[in-house]
Design an enzyme around this catalytic site. Structure first.
Site, PDB file in Angstrom:
ATOM      1  N   GLU A 113       3.281  22.846 -17.985  1.00  0.00           N
ATOM      2  CA  GLU A 113       3.779  23.806 -19.007  1.00  0.00           C
ATOM      3  C   GLU A 113       4.694  23.463 -19.854  1.00  0.00           C
ATOM      4  O   GLU A 113       5.787  22.495 -19.639  1.00  0.00           O
ATOM      5  CB  GLU A 113       4.411  25.055 -18.041  1.00  0.00           C
ATOM      6  CG  GLU A 113       4.814  26.182 -18.774  1.00  0.00           C
ATOM      7  CD  GLU A 113       3.652  26.812 -19.477  1.00  0.00           C
ATOM      8  OE1 GLU A 113       2.587  27.390 -18.863  1.00  0.00           O
ATOM      9  OE2 GLU A 113       3.373  26.818 -20.675  1.00  0.00           O
ATOM     10  N   GLY A 156      21.387  21.714 -23.204  1.00  0.00           N
ATOM     11  CA  GLY A 156      21.431  22.232 -21.636  1.00  0.00           C
ATOM     12  C   GLY A 156      20.159  22.679 -21.576  1.00  0.00           C
ATOM     13  O   GLY A 156      19.071  22.217 -21.770  1.00  0.00           O
ATOM     14  N   CYS A 214      15.800  21.856 -17.641  1.00  0.00           N
ATOM     15  CA  CYS A 214      14.841  20.805 -17.877  1.00  0.00           C
ATOM     16  C   CYS A 214      15.203  19.400 -18.101  1.00  0.00           C
ATOM     17  O   CYS A 214      14.790  18.609 -17.485  1.00  0.00           O
ATOM     18  CB  CYS A 214      13.595  21.483 -18.333  1.00  0.00           C
ATOM     19  SG  CYS A 214      12.871  22.919 -17.890  1.00  0.00           S
ATOM     20  N   PHE A 215      15.907  19.543 -19.344  1.00  0.00           N
ATOM     21  CA  PHE A 215      15.984  18.176 -20.066  1.00  0.00           C
ATOM     22  C   PHE A 215      16.807  17.048 -19.190  1.00  0.00           C
ATOM     23  O   PHE A 215      16.294  15.901 -18.888  1.00  0.00           O
ATOM     24  CB  PHE A 215      16.808  18.337 -21.253  1.00  0.00           C
ATOM     25  CG  PHE A 215      15.732  18.785 -22.529  1.00  0.00           C
ATOM     26  CD1 PHE A 215      14.458  19.101 -22.308  1.00  0.00           C
ATOM     27  CD2 PHE A 215      16.261  18.981 -23.743  1.00  0.00           C
ATOM     28  CE1 PHE A 215      13.643  19.424 -23.157  1.00  0.00           C
ATOM     29  CE2 PHE A 215      15.655  19.474 -24.833  1.00  0.00           C
ATOM     30  CZ  PHE A 215      14.344  19.565 -24.515  1.00  0.00           C
ATOM     31  N   PHE A 222      22.478  28.482 -22.511  1.00  0.00           N
ATOM     32  CA  PHE A 222      22.432  27.083 -22.818  1.00  0.00           C
ATOM     33  C   PHE A 222      21.564  27.107 -24.338  1.00  0.00           C
ATOM     34  O   PHE A 222      21.878  26.036 -24.950  1.00  0.00           O
ATOM     35  CB  PHE A 222      21.458  26.484 -21.988  1.00  0.00           C
ATOM     36  CG  PHE A 222      20.146  26.542 -22.088  1.00  0.00           C
ATOM     37  CD1 PHE A 222      19.420  27.511 -21.470  1.00  0.00           C
ATOM     38  CD2 PHE A 222      19.279  25.638 -22.548  1.00  0.00           C
ATOM     39  CE1 PHE A 222      18.039  27.974 -21.160  1.00  0.00           C
ATOM     40  CE2 PHE A 222      17.848  25.912 -22.634  1.00  0.00           C
ATOM     41  CZ  PHE A 222      17.254  27.024 -22.013  1.00  0.00           C
ATOM     42  N   ARG A 246      21.960  27.755 -17.048  1.00  0.00           N
ATOM     43  CA  ARG A 246      21.773  26.353 -16.380  1.00  0.00           C
ATOM     44  C   ARG A 246      21.843  25.365 -17.265  1.00  0.00           C
ATOM     45  O   ARG A 246      21.451  25.213 -18.154  1.00  0.00           O
ATOM     46  CB  ARG A 246      20.325  26.191 -15.590  1.00  0.00           C
ATOM     47  CG  ARG A 246      20.388  27.186 -14.568  1.00  0.00           C
ATOM     48  CD  ARG A 246      18.908  27.018 -13.951  1.00  0.00           C
ATOM     49  NE  ARG A 246      18.124  27.838 -14.904  1.00  0.00           N
ATOM     50  CZ  ARG A 246      16.524  27.809 -14.541  1.00  0.00           C
ATOM     51  NH1 ARG A 246      16.179  27.340 -13.373  1.00  0.00           N
ATOM     52  NH2 ARG A 246      15.704  28.594 -15.195  1.00  0.00           N
TER      53      ARG A 246
END
Ligand code: UGA
Length: 474
Positions: free
Chosen positions: A168, A280, A283-284, A345, A353
């Site tokens: 995704e 932020g 995922c990264f 973020f 997150r």
């Protein structure tokens, strides 16, 4: 049915989503025959304990989902990895499915489950994720019609699980548009007869709304690694520009002019070149660290170190920003009041997150500041949750006593020494800074960590303005 907390994040809460809107994501309208496809959208987190702590992906939610599929399936299925997963996760999924599929059809427990079964068609979307206040879907099958994934008419010998990787790429805040107008759809599968058939089938499904040339069939491991790579490249671009923003602050160049100049080169392109206080999101960092772990696992320390620098620069950018606040406020912020504009973020989401605002707020609290936060979407409960998760527990009560979450920009800036922009919400560009200035302690400072404000105008009002990646000489 596709359901995801990313989509829910675009709404105030889940109840706001009407059936009509959910229908936008329904695959069923494209189907004229039964299909057995099971999507796994289970979350994974960066490992926090054990071997590989902090880097290796913690795949327990995915494993849980796979075991559930294995224990309940009574016919062949295409299992689609939708989650971002480390390379070769499909192999583990296959091993678990093959080892755990139902062998004894007379088992009483299974009979009971069979009775609960409604019918034997479907696309199931299985989402199991960590239970945090961000997580809107906790261990459930998000198919509203069949709450339970049990098939009723097969023989054990015919069961075959074909695993596809279909990562995704949607981003928060634009999730709905990203699903409806994707840049590409990757469908990775094994190059066996069954694997190729499964790829064909899934690509047929997407072709109802995605142009054929955007549907890319590839090897299973390539699809898995493509997702990690895409996120790593995006994060790397931000870290590259952010590393240069520090240089600009020293030599007097302007990072926005540089991003613009470089982005005009069609080989580079303009996207993801906005300097910021740091990237932020859930995922990264997790995906880059996973790449680092994979590289180390395969004994490629130089590769691991290369990608690790993306994270190092991101941390550096945040701490440099905070140091500058400290220096400009006459090297002491103890008992000063600092206003934080934005806690999510990025704009247009309430997700916090890995938000750079968390690091900024905690660093300022550690130095003794009073903090007033305003974010259009993030609740006080969520702010407290992030402070609790990220500070030493013995400091929590004291930090919370020095933190106030406000309901408007004006309230947050009232009687404060400095405003710090942490998130690029449009609202922050539209407020009356003259009014804000009048109610602040003088000298009044603004630190623009997202480069969204009109610095010249602010200076004319009377603010001392600092912005990442530039020296303001007017
Ligand atoms: C990211 C990817 O963009 C999606 O393609 C991917 O599907 C998703 O992760 C995922 O793996 O689930 P997302 O985390 O929602 O999406 O947000 P982004 O828009 O990528 O932004 C990430 C962070 O980078 C934000 O903090 C944002 O403010 C920051 N950013 C972005 C910058 O600092 N500068 C930029 O130029 C762009």
């Amino acid at each position: 049915m596709i359901c995801d907390s990313f989509i829910f994040n675009e709404y105030e809460n889940e109840n706001q989503i009407t059936n009509n809107e959910l229908n936008k994501f329904s695959f069923k309208k494209y189907l004229n025959r039964p299909l057995n496809v099971c999507y796994i959208g289970a979350g994974y987190v960066g490992g926090t304990s054990r071997i590989g702590a902090g880097q290796a992906a913690e795949l327990s939610f995915i494993e849980k989902a796979v075991r559930k599929i294995a224990s309940l399936s009574r016919n062949s299925k295409i299992i689609v990895e939708k989650s971002t997963v480390p390379c070769r996760t499909a192999e583990h999924i296959r091993a678990i499915l093959n080892a755990n599929q139902i062998k004894n059809k007379n088992n009483n427990n299974e009979k009971k489950l069979l009775q609960e079964n409604i019918n034997n068609i479907d696309i199931h979307y299985l989402s199991i994720s960590r239970s945090s206040s961000n997580s809107t879907l906790n261990e459930e099958f998000s198919n509203s019609e069949n709450q339970i994934l049990v098939d009723n008419n097969t023989t054990e010998s015919s069961i075959h699980f074909e695993i596809l990787s279909n990562p995704e790429f949607l981003a928060e805040g634009t999730a709905v548009n990203d699903i409806l107008n994707p840049d590409r759809i990757l469908i990775g599968g094994l190059q066996t007869k069954e694997g190729i058939e499964a790829q064909e089938l899934l690509s047929k499904l997407y072709s109802y709304w995605v142009p054929e040339e955007k549907i890319i069939k590839m090897g299973l491991w390539s699809a898995e690694l493509s997702k990690l790579t895409a996120n790593a490249l995006l994060a790397q671009r931000i870290s590259s520009i952010n590393s240069l923003s520090a240089l600009c602050e020293e030599v007097g160049s302007d990072i926005q002019e540089i991003s613009h100049a470089c982005g005009l080169d069609s080989r580079i392109g303009p996207k993801f070149l906005n300097a910021s206080v740091g990237f932020g999101g859930s995922c990264f960092k997790k995906d880059v660290l996973n790449l680092v772990y994979l590289s180390n696992y395969y004994k490629l320390p130089e590769v691991a170190e290369y990608w690790n620098q993306v994270i190092t620069i991101n941390e550096y950018r945040k701490s440099r920003f905070v140091k500058n606040i400290f220096n400009k406020l006459f090297n002491t912020i103890s008992d000063k009041t600092i206003t934080i504009f934005g806690f999510s973020f990025k704009k247009n989401t309430k997700d916090t997150r890995e938000s750079p605002a968390i690091t900024v707020v905690l660093s300022l609290l550690r130095e003794g500041a009073f903090i007033k936060i305003y974010d259009p979407k993030v609740s006080e409960k969520q702010v407290k949750y992030e402070i609790m998760e990220n500070c030493d527990i013995q400091n929590y009560n004291e930090y919370i006593s020095r933190t106030e979450v406000c309901s408007s920009c004006y309230e947050a800036a009232d009687c404060s020494n400095a405003i710090v922009i942490c998130t690029e919400w449009d609202e922050f560009t539209l407020i009356d800074y003259k009014r804000i200035y009048n109610n602040m302690i003088k000298p009044a400072f603004i630190f623009d960590g997202r480069l969204i404000l009109n610095h010249k105008e602010l200076k004319e009002i009377g603010f001392f303005v600092e912005a990442i990646g530039k020296k303001l000489n007017f």
